[in-house]
Each structure stands twice: as C-alpha cells, then as structure tokens.
Motif scaffolding. Structure first.
Motif, PDB file in Angstrom:
ATOM      1  N   ALA A 368       0.846  -1.207   0.000  1.00 42.17           N
ATOM      2  CA  ALA A 368       0.000   0.000   0.000  1.00 42.17           C
ATOM      3  C   ALA A 368       0.877   1.251   0.000  1.00 42.17           C
ATOM      4  N   MET A 369       1.925   1.255   0.841  1.00 41.54           N
ATOM      5  CA  MET A 369       2.810   2.427   0.911  1.00 41.54           C
ATOM      6  C   MET A 369       3.534   2.658  -0.417  1.00 41.54           C
ATOM      7  N   LEU A 370       4.135   1.596  -0.962  1.00 43.88           N
ATOM      8  CA  LEU A 370       4.891   1.731  -2.208  1.00 43.88           C
ATOM      9  C   LEU A 370       3.983   2.149  -3.364  1.00 43.88           C
ATOM     10  N   LYS A 383      -3.047   3.808  -9.415  1.00 45.26           N
ATOM     11  CA  LYS A 383      -2.242   3.351  -8.277  1.00 45.26           C
ATOM     12  C   LYS A 383      -2.693   4.014  -6.977  1.00 45.26           C
ATOM     13  N   LEU A 384      -3.059   5.280  -7.062  1.00 49.06           N
ATOM     14  CA  LEU A 384      -3.534   5.982  -5.861  1.00 49.06           C
ATOM     15  C   LEU A 384      -4.821   5.363  -5.345  1.00 49.06           C
ATOM     16  N   ASP A 385      -5.740   5.017  -6.247  1.00 50.61           N
ATOM     17  CA  ASP A 385      -6.991   4.365  -5.847  1.00 50.61           C
ATOM     18  C   ASP A 385      -6.722   2.966  -5.298  1.00 50.61           C
ATOM     19  N   LEU A 386      -5.734   2.278  -5.884  1.00 51.29           N
ATOM     20  CA  LEU A 386      -5.379   0.941  -5.409  1.00 51.29           C
ATOM     21  C   LEU A 386      -4.847   1.005  -3.983  1.00 51.29           C
ATOM     22  N   ALA A 387      -4.083   2.046  -3.679  1.00 48.85           N
ATOM     23  CA  ALA A 387      -3.581   2.220  -2.309  1.00 48.85           C
ATOM     24  C   ALA A 387      -4.740   2.392  -1.335  1.00 48.85           C
ATOM     25  N   HIS A 388      -5.775   3.128  -1.753  1.00 48.26           N
ATOM     26  CA  HIS A 388      -6.984   3.287  -0.935  1.00 48.26           C
ATOM     27  C   HIS A 388      -7.621   1.928  -0.645  1.00 48.26           C
ATOM     28  N   SER A 389      -7.803   1.118  -1.682  1.00 44.35           N
ATOM     29  CA  SER A 389      -8.462  -0.179  -1.503  1.00 44.35           C
ATOM     30  C   SER A 389      -7.616  -1.119  -0.652  1.00 44.35           C
ATOM     31  N   MET A 390      -6.293  -1.008  -0.741  1.00 40.23           N
ATOM     32  CA  MET A 390      -5.419  -1.865   0.061  1.00 40.23           C
ATOM     33  C   MET A 390      -5.497  -1.485   1.530  1.00 40.23           C
ATOM     34  N   GLU A 391      -5.797  -0.219   1.800  1.00 43.27           N
ATOM     35  CA  GLU A 391      -5.971   0.187   3.195  1.00 43.27           C
ATOM     36  C   GLU A 391      -7.195  -0.497   3.794  1.00 43.27           C
ATOM     37  N   ASP A 392      -8.236  -0.724   2.982  1.00 42.98           N
ATOM     38  CA  ASP A 392      -9.406  -1.477   3.450  1.00 42.98           C
ATOM     39  C   ASP A 392      -8.998  -2.889   3.862  1.00 42.98           C
ATOM     40  N   ILE A 393      -8.050  -3.475   3.114  1.00 41.75           N
ATOM     41  CA  ILE A 393      -7.586  -4.827   3.438  1.00 41.75           C
ATOM     42  C   ILE A 393      -6.849  -4.832   4.781  1.00 41.75           C
ATOM     43  N   THR A 394      -5.999  -3.822   5.008  1.00 44.77           N
ATOM     44  CA  THR A 394      -5.297  -3.757   6.307  1.00 44.77           C
ATOM     45  C   THR A 394      -6.287  -3.560   7.451  1.00 44.77           C
ATOM     46  N   ASP A 395      -7.361  -2.804   7.208  1.00 41.29           N
ATOM     47  CA  ASP A 395      -8.410  -2.646   8.231  1.00 41.29           C
ATOM     48  C   ASP A 395      -9.058  -3.982   8.555  1.00 41.29           C
ATOM     49  N   THR A 396      -9.313  -4.792   7.518  1.00 43.58           N
ATOM     50  CA  THR A 396      -9.899  -6.121   7.729  1.00 43.58           C
ATOM     51  C   THR A 396      -8.955  -6.994   8.543  1.00 43.58           C
ATOM     52  N   PHE A 397      -7.673  -6.966   8.201  1.00 40.11           N
ATOM     53  CA  PHE A 397      -6.680  -7.729   8.962  1.00 40.11           C
ATOM     54  C   PHE A 397      -6.687  -7.295  10.424  1.00 40.11           C
ATOM     55  N   ILE A 434       0.093   2.464   9.465  1.00 43.86           N
ATOM     56  CA  ILE A 434       0.885   2.610   8.237  1.00 43.86           C
ATOM     57  C   ILE A 434      -0.045   2.657   7.029  1.00 43.86           C
ATOM     58  N   GLY A 435      -1.087   1.810   7.036  1.00 42.61           N
ATOM     59  CA  GLY A 435      -2.091   1.844   5.964  1.00 42.61           C
ATOM     60  C   GLY A 435      -2.761   3.202   5.877  1.00 42.61           C
ATOM     61  N   ASP A 436      -3.029   3.815   7.045  1.00 45.83           N
ATOM     62  CA  ASP A 436      -3.637   5.155   7.058  1.00 45.83           C
ATOM     63  C   ASP A 436      -2.714   6.188   6.435  1.00 45.83           C
ATOM     64  N   HIS A 437      -1.418   6.085   6.746  1.00 48.53           N
ATOM     65  CA  HIS A 437      -0.461   7.029   6.156  1.00 48.53           C
ATOM     66  C   HIS A 437      -0.336   6.818   4.651  1.00 48.53           C
ATOM     67  N   ALA A 438      -0.473   5.562   4.208  1.00 44.16           N
ATOM     68  CA  ALA A 438      -0.472   5.299   2.758  1.00 44.16           C
ATOM     69  C   ALA A 438      -1.645   6.012   2.092  1.00 44.16           C
ATOM     70  N   VAL A 439      -2.789   6.002   2.757  1.00 37.45           N
ATOM     71  CA  VAL A 439      -3.962   6.722   2.231  1.00 37.45           C
ATOM     72  C   VAL A 439      -3.699   8.226   2.219  1.00 37.45           C
ATOM     73  N   ASN A 440      -3.043   8.730   3.278  1.00 39.18           N
ATOM     74  CA  ASN A 440      -2.678  10.154   3.298  1.00 39.18           C
ATOM     75  C   ASN A 440      -1.835  10.512   2.075  1.00 39.18           C
ATOM     76  N   ILE A 441      -0.861   9.659   1.770  1.00 36.37           N
ATOM     77  CA  ILE A 441       0.013   9.891   0.616  1.00 36.37           C
ATOM     78  C   ILE A 441      -0.810   9.858  -0.678  1.00 36.37           C
ATOM     79  N   ALA A 442      -1.763   8.896  -0.754  1.00 36.70           N
ATOM     80  CA  ALA A 442      -2.621   8.795  -1.945  1.00 36.70           C
ATOM     81  C   ALA A 442      -3.455  10.056  -2.118  1.00 36.70           C
ATOM     82  N   GLU A 443      -3.973  10.593  -1.017  1.00 34.52           N
ATOM     83  CA  GLU A 443      -4.775  11.817  -1.095  1.00 34.52           C
ATOM     84  C   GLU A 443      -3.909  13.008  -1.509  1.00 34.52           C
ATOM     85  N   ILE A 444      -2.674  13.043  -1.013  1.00 30.85           N
ATOM     86  CA  ILE A 444      -1.740  14.091  -1.447  1.00 30.85           C
ATOM     87  C   ILE A 444      -1.485  13.963  -2.947  1.00 30.85           C
TER      88      ILE A 444
END
Length: 574
Positions: A368-370, A383-397, A434-444
């Motif tokens: 998600a970060m990369l 890729k930015l949208d994919l990072a968003h969706s991967m954050e949902d996966i980390t939330d599930t985990f 870390i998943g949340d920060h990946a989303v922050n980067i995606a929003e930036i």
C-alpha cells in the motif's frame, strides 16, 4: 395539451426527486450518525435487523440510501452478509412509506399546504445559526418540493384521462403482467428511485390513465409496482461495483430477493387473486379517491409478505448468493486464513498462527505504501486508488486479528503468552496506522494531480531516495517478524535513523528550492507532506522492530508517547 402534459410530468418528476433528495439529506444531517450507530450495533438478531432497516428507510425516505449504507458496513467488515441481507429486507418494507404519503396527500389540494411549508423551511435553513435547525429547514424544504412535484405530476397526467390511445397501451401492458413488470423495472432503473416510479403509477391511476373501471385499474397497476421493486436494486448494484466482494454479495442478495418474490407472486397477480386480496384487507371501498391507497397497500403487502417468507430461510438466500459469487483466491489473500477458532484452546499455537497473519498484513501495508508513493510520483490515479483499496484490506486484517486475540485473552494463558499478546496487538495497530499514512500519501497524490503540480528533478531524486529507504526498512521489519530475526530488526533501526536525517535535510533543501523559485510553494507543501508521512511510517516500523529486539516483550524497552499527532497510546521508544 401534449406539451403541457410533458412539461408537467418531467418538471413534477424532477421536483419530486429533488425534494426527496433534500429531505433525505436533511434527515441524515439531523440523525445520520445516530442512524449509522443503530444500523451497525442493532443487527445481530434477524428480526431486529429487519426492523432497523425498515425504520432507517422510513426516516431517510430512501431504500437505496439504506442499502448503500449497509453495503458500506459490509465493505468495512462491520456487518456479516446474513445481517446485511436482513437489513435489506427491512429497507424494502420501509420504502413503502413514501407510497402511503402520496396516497394520503395526493388527493388534497396540496398547494394550499406546500407554500407555507416551503416558506418556513426556507427561512429556517437560511436564518438559523444552529446546524440542527438549518437541517430541519432543509427537511421541510424537501418535503414541500416533493409534494409540489406530486402536484405538477398530477396536473400533467390529467390530460391522459381523455386519451383513449394512452389508456389502451397502459391497460394492454397491465393485462400482460410480465411486460408491465419489465416496464416498471425499466422506469425505476432510469429514475433511480422506486418511490418516484410508484408515485407516478399512483398519479396515473388517480387521473384515470388506466381507465375508470377501478377494479381493473388496481389489477393493471400492481405489475408495474412489482417491476419497481426489481428496478430499485440497480442502485445497490451500482454502489457495490467498486467495493469488496462481500458487499457485491449484499447487492446480489437484494436483487435475488426481489426477483424471486416477483416470480412467485406473479401467478397470483395474473389470475387477479392478489388484487382481490388487497381489496379484501383494505377497509375503504375502491374508488378514484382511494385507488392510490390501494396501490400503497398492494406495495406494502408484497414487501411485508416477501420479508416474512424469506426471513426464516435467509441462510438459504445467503447460500445461493455464495454459489453465484463464490470466494476467490484474491479474496482469500485479502483476509486472515490461519486464525482457526479450534486452536484457541492451544494458546501457543494460536499465537504462532497470529504471527503468520501479522506478516501477511505487513506485506499488504508495504505494498500500500509503495503503491501510494509511486502513484504520487508518477501522477497515476489508478495506483492511488489501489492504495486506498489496500488500506481497506489492512483494516480487515486489524479487525480479524484483534478479534481473535481478544478471544484468546479470555482463555487460560501462560505468563509468556500473556506478555506477548498485548505486544502483538500494538504491532497490528502500528501496521494499520501505516495503511492510514499510505492513504494520506494517496490523497496528497490526488491533490498534486488535481492542481497540476510537478516536482523538480532534484525533488524527484530525493523522493526516490526516501522510497528506497522506506522499502528497505519494511523488508527488514518483515524479515524480523517472519523469522524472529533480531539482526534484521536492528538494521531496520538504522533505516529509521536515515529517514529522520532525510526528513531534516529534504525539508531544508526543498525550502532552498522554493527560495530559488525552482519549486512553487504548492509543490513544496506536497513534497513536505510526503516526507512527513513516510517518516511517520518509519516511526511505526521502529515500534515493531523494537518489539522484536525485546523478544516481542516490553522488557528492556523504554516506553514513549508516539510522535504521531493522531495517537496518544504508549509505544516503544523510537
């Protein structure tokens, strides 16, 4: 005459939909958070889930909104598929409330009441300072506009009373229930509102578009209503397009529920038995003034009966949905698979299984970060949208692992397991952050694309250095978790020191670039946001590495308040 009818119908329908949207938005502002809390917490029992679905839909005047909200809960892992299907059953009942409103107010000279309501609503929404009062004003405005739309539709359809050709077409369709069902489905799919299409059928019937034989009118109108119930499911299907597969299953269950219900009720409609039953249970005689009430009762009867029939066998519906949309390999990869309940009685083994899933979660967070950093640097929205969706996966985990460890904590545990368990919980929370920060980067990244901001060559080179350092740190932390490799964990701490140095140096160099007008202030802010988020990711990885160095215990690790502004929990020293 034709022009007036078209303008009245289209304009009235537009006002109806606009008013419903205003009223729904206002209601959600007044009680939206409470409704979400109710929907999320009171759905463990089937009957309660149905009642919650019906109640919420009555309040917000939109079964589509309730269904979409439910899909959101399923997507977030807060509701199971079975619970969600029960809520959807209730939403189908709640949506009949609009038809009752139309049948009650449609026969009156509604403009006598609408204009004062619109006036009060307007002044409340404009003059009041409190948000709740303004929202109530919006509700009144929506209510007034909705019924003003009904008035114009009623006036527009008035010309159909004398049109023999239109009557013949509508009656011919109604006498062929399958065609009428298809017509009702198509209309609702186009309007995206079953309430609006049913209101149209009620107005057509009231104005004599189906003729003046009221027994026949009721029989003709019912198949259109059945089609409306199928057409309304298209909104849920659209809402579920870009969600999890389990959310797609909720939308599919909604469609199946209505399609199967229409299929078994259609023979009763064909022979007129369903219309006879509606007349029998309605206390008022079937006339022009009560035809809209009879249609509302028919609509409610179908949905209530369908819910009563399906509620005891909701598990069967769930099984059918799972056959249509089975679990895929990708889906298995997106959630923990090693957290076996029967291993809870053997805590040491259960803890080892948990560690395996934490490693999988760490790999997901790394990806998600990369992906987010690459999307930002390459201006790649996919890729930015994919990072968003991967954050949902980390939330599930996080949810699954935390639930599993909470259940494990209630068992008899050795001292070693008792010490290790809370550390694993902290590790999971760090990975989720870390998943949340990946989303922050995606929003930036999205902001960078929207504002058409570019980085200079030197800024891109520094960002690439930052990415490489963070990737190496992630690899070392994952290796330390996977193999309990203390040396890899110590190496990760060196990466964190480098990230801290980079943060200071890159901030200074970027300020210099802005001073020399090589970079704009806007690009400077985005670059600094990127650096800060990656550095915070390094902080969370440091917490995990220090836990490994300490033998996954707090022993020997001096606690310190996290530097993360949005977290106040005690973390290992960074």
């Amino acid at each position: 005459m034709v022009k007036e009818m078209i303008f009245g119908t289209v304009g009235g329908l537009g006002l109806f939909l606009f008013g419903m949207g205003l009223m729904s938005d206002g209601l959600k502002k007044v009680a939206g958070r409470k409704l979400k809390n109710i929907l999320g917490s009171l759905t463990k029992h089937r009957l309660i889930a149905v009642l919650v679905g019906a109640g919420v839909t009555c309040l917000i005047q939109s079964s589509s909104a309730t269904t979409v909200m439910t899909i959101g809960f399923v997507n977030a892992g807060l509701l199971t598929l079975k619970q969600a299907l029960c809520v959807v059953l209730g939403a189908n009942i709640g949506t009949t409330f609009t038809a009752w409103l139309v049948s009650i107010f449609g026969v009156f000279k509604i403009t006598n009441y609408v204009l004062p309501i619109l006036g009060v609503g307007f002044f409340l929404s404009i003059l009041c300072k409190r948000q709740n009062a303004r929202s109530i004003g919006q509700i009144l405005l929506g209510f007034g506009v909705l019924f003003l739309g009904i008035h114009f539709m009623k006036e527009g359809f008035g010309g159909l009373k004398g049109s023999q050709q239109v009557q013949q077409v509508l009656i011919w369709l109604g006498r062929n229930p399958l065609l009428a069902v298809l017509a009702g489905t198509a209309i609702t799919m186009l309007l995206q509102s079953s309430s609006a299409s049913i209101a149209m059928v009620q107005m057509l019937a009231f104005q004599g578009a189906f003729g003046a034989d009221w027994d026949l009118v009721l029989r003709v109108a019912i198949p259109y209503i059945l089609g409306d119930n199928i057409g309304t499911t298209i909104t849920a299907q659209i809402a579920a397009m870009r969600t999890s597969r389990n959310a797609k299953r909720t939308a599919m269950g909604h469609t199946l529920f209505n399609v199967i219900g229409v299929a078994y009720i259609l023979p009763l409609v064909w022979f007129g038995w369903f219309a006879d039953f509606v007349e029998w249970i309605t206390p008022l005689k079937l006339t022009q003034n009560t035809i809209m009430l009879h249609i509302a009762i028919a609509h409610s009867t179908f949905n209530v009966f369908n819910t009563i029939l399906f509620l005891p066998i909701i598990g069967v519906l769930e099984t059918i949905v799972m056959k249509i949309l089975p679990i895929t390999r990708e889906e298995l990869a997106q959630k923990p698979v090693a957290l076996e309940k029967h291993l809870l009685s053997t805590p040491v083994i259960a803890l080892e299984q948990t560690k395996q899933e934490i490693v999988r979660m760490a790999r997901t967070a790394k990806t998600a970060m990369l992906t987010a950093v690459d999307g930002l640097l390459q201006n790649d929205r996919i890729k930015l949208d994919l990072a968003h969706s991967m954050e949902d996966i980390t939330d599930t985990f996080q949810y699954e692992i935390t639930t599993y460890l909470s259940e494990l904590s209630s068992r008899q545990l050795s001292e070693e397991v008792s010490i290790e368990l809370p550390v694993l919980l902290h590790t999971v929370n760090d990975l989720e952050r870390i998943g949340d920060h990946a989303v922050n980067i995606a929003e930036i990244g999205h902001r960078k694309i929207d504002q058409k901001i570019g980085f200079s060559d030197s800024a891109l080179a520094e960002a690439d250095q930052l990415r490489t350092e963070a990737q190496q740190m992630f690899d070392r932390v994952i290796a330390s978790l996977k193999d309990n490799d203390i040396e890899a964990a110590k190496s990760a701490l060196a990466n964190e020191s480098n990230l801290n140095i980079m943060q200071i140096e890159f901030r200074r160099s970027h300020v210099q670039r802005m001073t020399e007008t090589i970079c704009s202030p806007e690009s400077g802010l985005i670059f600094i946001d990127l650096v800060d988020n990656v550095e915070k990711i390094g902080d969370h990885l440091t917490n995990i590495a220090q836990a490994v160095i300490g033998g996954l215990q707090w022993t020997g690790v001096e606690p310190k308040i996290s530097t993360d502004s949005d977290s106040n929990r005690i973390l290992p020293k960074q």
